[in-house]
Write a protein that holds these residues in place. Structure first.
Motif, PDB file in Angstrom:
ATOM      1  N   ILE A 105       0.801  -1.181  -0.173  1.00 51.83           N
ATOM      2  CA  ILE A 105       0.109  -0.037  -0.049  1.00 51.83           C
ATOM      3  C   ILE A 105       0.586   1.263   0.011  1.00 51.83           C
ATOM      4  N   ILE A 106       2.157   1.073   0.594  1.00 49.66           N
ATOM      5  CA  ILE A 106       3.096   2.260   0.608  1.00 49.66           C
ATOM      6  C   ILE A 106       4.325   1.611   0.796  1.00 49.66           C
ATOM      7  N   PRO A 107       5.455   1.892   0.132  1.00 46.78           N
ATOM      8  CA  PRO A 107       6.783   1.421   0.157  1.00 46.78           C
ATOM      9  C   PRO A 107       7.349   1.307   1.483  1.00 46.78           C
ATOM     10  N   GLU A 108       7.791   0.052   1.920  1.00 48.08           N
ATOM     11  CA  GLU A 108       8.246  -0.093   3.437  1.00 48.08           C
ATOM     12  C   GLU A 108       9.496   0.965   3.850  1.00 48.08           C
ATOM     13  N   GLN A 109      10.257   1.043   2.595  1.00 43.75           N
ATOM     14  CA  GLN A 109      11.371   1.938   2.925  1.00 43.75           C
ATOM     15  C   GLN A 109      10.922   3.504   3.290  1.00 43.75           C
ATOM     16  N   LEU A 110      10.066   3.620   2.771  1.00 48.19           N
ATOM     17  CA  LEU A 110       9.347   5.074   3.091  1.00 48.19           C
ATOM     18  C   LEU A 110       8.957   5.189   4.582  1.00 48.19           C
ATOM     19  N   LEU A 111       8.340   4.189   4.893  1.00 53.21           N
ATOM     20  CA  LEU A 111       7.768   4.245   6.310  1.00 53.21           C
ATOM     21  C   LEU A 111       9.142   4.119   7.474  1.00 53.21           C
ATOM     22  N   GLN A 112      10.088   3.489   6.937  1.00 52.04           N
ATOM     23  CA  GLN A 112      11.423   3.536   7.811  1.00 52.04           C
ATOM     24  C   GLN A 112      12.161   4.742   7.971  1.00 52.04           C
ATOM     25  N   SER A 113      12.154   5.516   6.760  1.00 54.68           N
ATOM     26  CA  SER A 113      12.837   6.648   6.781  1.00 54.68           C
ATOM     27  C   SER A 113      12.306   7.789   6.944  1.00 54.68           C
ATOM     28  N   ALA A 114      10.930   8.038   6.901  1.00 54.20           N
ATOM     29  CA  ALA A 114       9.845   9.399   7.062  1.00 54.20           C
ATOM     30  C   ALA A 114      10.597  10.178   8.251  1.00 54.20           C
ATOM     31  N   PHE A 115      10.325   9.407   9.298  1.00 53.75           N
ATOM     32  CA  PHE A 115      10.895  10.091  10.527  1.00 53.75           C
ATOM     33  C   PHE A 115      12.030  10.053  11.338  1.00 53.75           C
ATOM     34  N   THR A 116      13.068   9.252  10.734  1.00 56.09           N
ATOM     35  CA  THR A 116      14.291   9.193  11.060  1.00 56.09           C
ATOM     36  C   THR A 116      15.136  10.372  11.759  1.00 56.09           C
ATOM     37  N   ARG A 162      -0.525  17.626  -2.051  1.00 52.67           N
ATOM     38  CA  ARG A 162       0.879  17.743  -1.603  1.00 52.67           C
ATOM     39  C   ARG A 162       1.150  17.251  -0.219  1.00 52.67           C
ATOM     40  N   ILE A 163       1.924  16.547   0.064  1.00 50.62           N
ATOM     41  CA  ILE A 163       2.188  15.935   1.288  1.00 50.62           C
ATOM     42  C   ILE A 163       3.671  16.110   1.641  1.00 50.62           C
ATOM     43  N   THR A 164       3.884  16.696   3.327  1.00 53.97           N
ATOM     44  CA  THR A 164       5.264  16.826   3.266  1.00 53.97           C
ATOM     45  C   THR A 164       5.376  16.345   4.730  1.00 53.97           C
ATOM     46  N   SER A 165       6.347  15.143   5.079  1.00 58.99           N
ATOM     47  CA  SER A 165       6.659  15.152   6.447  1.00 58.99           C
ATOM     48  C   SER A 165       7.106  16.472   7.049  1.00 58.99           C
ATOM     49  N   THR A 166       7.121  16.453   8.486  1.00 59.65           N
ATOM     50  CA  THR A 166       7.601  17.602   9.184  1.00 59.65           C
ATOM     51  C   THR A 166       8.764  17.010  10.007  1.00 59.65           C
ATOM     52  N   GLY A 167       9.343  17.876  10.934  1.00 63.78           N
ATOM     53  CA  GLY A 167      10.530  17.369  11.756  1.00 63.78           C
ATOM     54  C   GLY A 167      10.019  16.892  12.953  1.00 63.78           C
ATOM     55  N   THR A 168       8.642  16.671  13.023  1.00 60.99           N
ATOM     56  CA  THR A 168       8.101  16.067  14.263  1.00 60.99           C
ATOM     57  C   THR A 168       7.553  14.548  13.858  1.00 60.99           C
ATOM     58  N   LYS A 169       7.748  13.703  14.828  1.00 66.99           N
ATOM     59  CA  LYS A 169       7.350  12.247  14.497  1.00 66.99           C
ATOM     60  C   LYS A 169       5.822  12.285  14.146  1.00 66.99           C
TER      61      LYS A 169
END
Length: 282
Positions: A136-147, A225-232
């Motif tokens: 449904i979404i790449p696993e690598q994205l989930l692992q790296s989004a909020f590192t 448009r979706i952007t991750s923030t610097g907060t988990k």
């Protein structure tokens, strides 16, 4: 029988207002992307596409086996002809993702929803790895989004900028939801479009949340448009219409916003479509 004249109403049918104002309508979307069998430009010769056939057969297996985890479907060994064939068969779907870092990860959903193309780029923007993934979404994205992201928002302010209205209580609300969040639960969404906001509010929210490393674009009727923030687990989600006008502005606490994700039903449809492609071309 007498004829009946019906009044005509709508844009341009009414007399102008005394103040010169005119009734305006939002322009409706003009087109919608739908699935079509891909058009392949290379000359087809079964003997030349052994590599591509192996890749697509592995992809067929991964789609059929979902949600079971599958290994990466590596494309790095394809020659130029087979790579072109795979590129044209898979095409580009609605979701594009960029993960910044020491090496940039570019992710593109294919025309087969739930089939993702992942390419790792080096500093010279050369492709280092190239693979397909089903999900449904790449696993690598989930692992790296909020590192490296902050686990909470710093709300110990000694002074606040002038002009703020709702930003401080919103940040306190986000902190509470971040602390209580568990993977898989329903997302918590704050609709900024429905709240009184000043320019200072939005700037302060952006400053306190920080900037993340992931940007997603989901195309359909307009863009999301979706952007991750610097907060988990905090995402900034903005919806634009077909004229690129912001129509909905939200903050979301979640693993990843649903609008960017494929569904299990999408993946089942993609399995059927891939079988049609294999019958036609291979």
């Amino acid at each position: 029988m007498t004829s009946i004249t019906l009044p005509i109403i709508g844009q341009g049918s009414q007399p102008p207002e005394e103040d010169g104002m005119e009734l305006e309508y939002l322009q409706m979307p003009e087109e919608m992307a739908i699935y079509r069998l891909p058009q392949v430009s290379v000359d087809l010769n079964a003997a030349d596409f052994v590599q591509a056939k192996s890749v697509l057969q592995q992809l067929e297996h991964d789609l059929a086996a979902y949600p079971a985890a599958s290994k990466a479907n590596d494309l790095s060994g394809l020659n130029s002809v087979n790579r072109q064939f795979i590129d044209e068969v898979l095409g580009e779907g609605e979701v594009s993702i960029i993960c910044a870092g020491k090496q940039t990860l570019c992710i593109q959903e294919s025309v087969l929803a739930g089939v993702w193309r992942l390419q790792q780029l080096n500093a010279r923007q050369q492709i280092v790895t190239d693979a397909l993934e089903v999900g449904i979404i790449p696993e690598q994205l989930l692992q790296s989004a909020f590192t490296g992201a902050a686990s909470q928002i710093d709300t110990y302010w000694t002074a606040l900028p002038e002009g703020l209205m709702n930003a401080p209580p919103l940040l306190a609300e986000l902190n509470a939801k971040i602390a209580a969040y568990q993977a898989g639960v329903a997302p918590h969404i704050i609709n900024l479009s429905l709240l009184p906001q000043t320019e200072q509010d939005l700037a302060f929210l952006e400053q306190c949340l920080g900037k993340g490393s992931v940007t997603l674009l989901s195309r359909g009727y307009g863009n999301c448009r979706i952007t991750s923030t610097g907060t988990k687990n905090v995402w900034w989600v903005q919806y634009f219409n077909s004229q690129d006008t912001l129509i909905l502005n939200t903050l979301e606490v979640s693993d990843v916003p649903d609008v960017a994700c494929a569904s299990p039903e999408d993946i089942a449809d993609s399995a059927e479509r891939l079988q049609e492609i294999l019958k036609v071309y291979l």
